[in-house]
Design a protein around this motif. Structure first.
Motif, PDB file in Angstrom:
ATOM      1  N   LEU A   1      -7.371 -12.113 -10.996  1.00 48.43           N
ATOM      2  CA  LEU A   1      -6.904 -11.585 -10.145  1.00 48.43           C
ATOM      3  C   LEU A   1      -5.448 -10.982 -10.723  1.00 48.43           C
ATOM      4  O   LEU A   1      -4.761 -10.735 -10.263  1.00 48.43           O
ATOM      5  N   GLU A   2      -5.843 -11.446 -11.983  1.00 49.23           N
ATOM      6  CA  GLU A   2      -4.578 -10.462 -13.004  1.00 49.23           C
ATOM      7  C   GLU A   2      -4.353  -9.198 -12.568  1.00 49.23           C
ATOM      8  O   GLU A   2      -3.507  -8.661 -12.621  1.00 49.23           O
ATOM      9  N   LEU A   3      -5.904  -8.674 -12.115  1.00 49.42           N
ATOM     10  CA  LEU A   3      -5.438  -7.209 -12.164  1.00 49.42           C
ATOM     11  C   LEU A   3      -5.712  -6.803 -11.471  1.00 49.42           C
ATOM     12  O   LEU A   3      -4.277  -5.619 -11.514  1.00 49.42           O
ATOM     13  N   VAL A   4      -5.104  -6.966  -9.544  1.00 44.62           N
ATOM     14  CA  VAL A   4      -4.820  -7.163  -8.772  1.00 44.62           C
ATOM     15  C   VAL A   4      -3.027  -7.481  -8.626  1.00 44.62           C
ATOM     16  O   VAL A   4      -2.702  -6.254  -8.352  1.00 44.62           O
ATOM     17  N   GLU A   5      -2.581  -8.313  -9.480  1.00 45.66           N
ATOM     18  CA  GLU A   5      -1.590  -8.606  -9.358  1.00 45.66           C
ATOM     19  C   GLU A   5      -1.052  -6.999 -10.304  1.00 45.66           C
ATOM     20  O   GLU A   5       0.592  -7.117  -9.864  1.00 45.66           O
TER      21      GLU A   5
END
Length: 226
Positions: A72-76
């Motif tokens: 999720l952090e990579l996507v954000e």
């Protein structure tokens, strides 16, 4: 005179914070490295990520609750950076150049510079974790809405209702995502192929925008004269 003990305490806190940030980035990079080896993100365990980062598995939990949270952090992170870059490309005075071509070039350079991130995004858009798929779709929606607002601010497609303008921008964003794989597959040191791909990419977006310029709302059946 400053208390040396207090200064040392501050230095130690700062040092710990820096070390934590370095470890955090190492885990993100480790996960992407494993994806770059042909692994699907959801098949990678936290133990493998920790080992790739040179850490013990328990250290993972100091940064992320699960591999999914890392994803999720990579996507954000990707979404925030890419939206900022393309927003800057669109906000340059239109008289100084082709906004569309400049945006394509900015996007291509970003994809090439962040190869592993886009391999991850391309893989997770269509498979793997539902949580990540939803996060990517949500980011695409943010991307689409920001682009539509920028078009409004630039005075473009004034005649289009907001819902239609967002639909047009959604088509642009989906075309960009689909092009990422072609950009990643482009052989190195092939300027003619890259130029051809760029021109094709620009023409695809021009066709979308040409259609947007010709769009006329048809009256609904209830609005037709009796």
């Amino acid at each position: 005179m400053p208390n040396p003990d207090i200064d040392l305490q501050r230095l130690d806190v700062h040092s710990r914070s820096e070390r934590k940030a370095v470890s955090h980035r190492a885990l993100l990079h480790a996960a992407l490295t494993l994806v770059g080896e042909g692994r699907s993100f959801t098949s990678i365990s936290l133990r493998e990520i920790a080992r790739q980062a040179g850490m013990v598995p328990n250290a993972f939990y100091r940064h992320f609750a699960s591999p999914e949270n890392l994803g999720l952090e990579l996507v954000e992170e990707m979404g925030i950076t890419l939206r900022r870059l393309l927003r800057e490309a669109r906000q340059v005075d239109p008289s100084k150049g082709d906004i569309l071509r400049r945006s394509v070039q900015v996007y291509q350079q970003y994809v090439k510079a962040n190869r592993l991130v886009f391999l991850f995004i391309s893989s997770e858009r269509s498979g793997g974790s539902r949580v990540l798929r939803v996060a990517i779709r949500r980011d695409v929606t943010h991307f689409t809405n920001e682009m539509a607002q920028d078009f409004r601010d630039l005075g473009l497609y004034k005649e289009l209702p907001t819902a239609r303008l967002q639909m047009v921008c959604g088509l642009i964003v989906m075309t960009m995502l689909a092009a990422a794989i072609d950009i990643l597959d482009l052989p190195a040191d092939q300027p003619l192929l890259e130029h051809e791909m760029t021109e094709n990419f620009v023409r695809q977006l021009q066709l979308i925008l040409l259609g947007a310029g010709q769009w006329r709302e048809k009256p609904s059946r209830g609005d037709l004269p009796a």
